[in-house]
Scaffold this motif. Structure first.
Motif, PDB file in Angstrom:
ATOM      1  N   ALA A  88       0.824  -1.210   0.000  1.00 53.29           N
ATOM      2  CA  ALA A  88       0.000   0.000   0.000  1.00 53.29           C
ATOM      3  C   ALA A  88       0.862   1.267   0.000  1.00 53.29           C
ATOM      4  O   ALA A  88       0.325   2.372  -0.018  1.00 53.29           O
ATOM      5  CB  ALA A  88      -0.944   0.000   1.201  1.00 53.29           C
ATOM      6  N   GLY A  89       2.190   1.108   0.055  1.00 52.77           N
ATOM      7  CA  GLY A  89       3.086   2.253  -0.009  1.00 52.77           C
ATOM      8  C   GLY A  89       3.574   2.767   1.334  1.00 52.77           C
ATOM      9  O   GLY A  89       4.291   3.766   1.389  1.00 52.77           O
ATOM     10  N   CYS A  90       3.211   2.111   2.415  1.00 54.26           N
ATOM     11  CA  CYS A  90       3.671   2.555   3.726  1.00 54.26           C
ATOM     12  C   CYS A  90       5.166   2.290   3.878  1.00 54.26           C
ATOM     13  O   CYS A  90       5.670   1.284   3.386  1.00 54.26           O
ATOM     14  CB  CYS A  90       2.917   1.834   4.844  1.00 54.26           C
ATOM     15  N   ILE A  91       5.840   3.183   4.563  1.00 52.34           N
ATOM     16  CA  ILE A  91       7.279   3.015   4.780  1.00 52.34           C
ATOM     17  C   ILE A  91       7.609   2.650   6.220  1.00 52.34           C
ATOM     18  O   ILE A  91       8.748   2.322   6.525  1.00 52.34           O
ATOM     19  CB  ILE A  91       8.063   4.279   4.381  1.00 52.34           C
ATOM     20  N   LYS A  92       6.597   2.744   7.102  1.00 55.59           N
ATOM     21  CA  LYS A  92       6.865   2.493   8.511  1.00 55.59           C
ATOM     22  C   LYS A  92       5.567   2.099   9.207  1.00 55.59           C
ATOM     23  O   LYS A  92       4.488   2.523   8.807  1.00 55.59           O
ATOM     24  CB  LYS A  92       7.450   3.765   9.136  1.00 55.59           C
ATOM     25  N   ILE A  93       5.726   1.290  10.262  1.00 53.60           N
ATOM     26  CA  ILE A  93       4.598   0.931  11.126  1.00 53.60           C
ATOM     27  C   ILE A  93       4.917   1.470  12.515  1.00 53.60           C
ATOM     28  O   ILE A  93       6.028   1.292  13.011  1.00 53.60           O
ATOM     29  CB  ILE A  93       4.399  -0.595  11.208  1.00 53.60           C
ATOM     30  N   GLU A  94       3.933   2.105  13.126  1.00 58.39           N
ATOM     31  CA  GLU A  94       4.092   2.618  14.482  1.00 58.39           C
ATOM     32  C   GLU A  94       2.980   2.080  15.362  1.00 58.39           C
ATOM     33  O   GLU A  94       1.892   1.784  14.883  1.00 58.39           O
ATOM     34  CB  GLU A  94       3.999   4.155  14.502  1.00 58.39           C
ATOM     35  N   PHE A  95       3.273   1.971  16.639  1.00 61.11           N
ATOM     36  CA  PHE A  95       2.241   1.649  17.620  1.00 61.11           C
ATOM     37  C   PHE A  95       2.667   2.227  18.955  1.00 61.11           C
ATOM     38  O   PHE A  95       3.834   2.561  19.155  1.00 61.11           O
ATOM     39  CB  PHE A  95       2.007   0.140  17.737  1.00 61.11           C
TER      40      PHE A  95
END
Length: 129
Positions: A88-95
């Protein structure tokens, strides 16, 4: 103040500014052009460049009475989620979490999350459509 998209003429100035910025030492200016880049200008010309990065902020809810099952599910589903978000083009995951066991689980070598002390955030108001 005006906001607009980056154009070809802006790239030389962007490169000049970035290469002179010690806080961006080691970064390749051309890598910034693969993402959405906005230009802010006033009557004196270009004043700032802002890159828009697609970041996925995830929230997770599971059955707290079944921690072993939860661990198995996360182990199985996380590679699928990473693939989906990358496609989907995301470069990072945060939580974010206050649950120490969850933080330890996600920051293990298996998942590769790391604590970022210089990360700041602002939650934007919802836009009604």
């Amino acid at each position: 103040m005006r906001m607009r998209d980056l154009n070809e003429e802006d790239k030389a100035l962007f490169r000049e500014w970035m290469l002179a910025d010690k806080d961006h030492d080691g970064l390749n200016p051309d890598d910034w052009f693969s993402k959405k880049l906005l230009v802010f200008e006033d009557d004196d010309g270009v004043g700032a460049f802002v890159r828009i990065n697609p970041v996925a902020r995830i929230d997770l809810q599971m059955d707290t009475k079944k921690p072993l099952r939860n661990a198995r599910i996360v182990n199985s589903c996380f590679p699928m989620l990473e693939g989906f978000l990358a496609a989907a083009g995301c470069i990072k995951i945060e939580f974010d979490s206050k649950v120490k066991s969850l933080v330890n689980f996600f920051t293990s070598k298996r998942f590769g999350f790391r604590h970022e002390p210089n990360l700041y955030e602002k939650v934007l108001p919802k836009v009604r459509k």
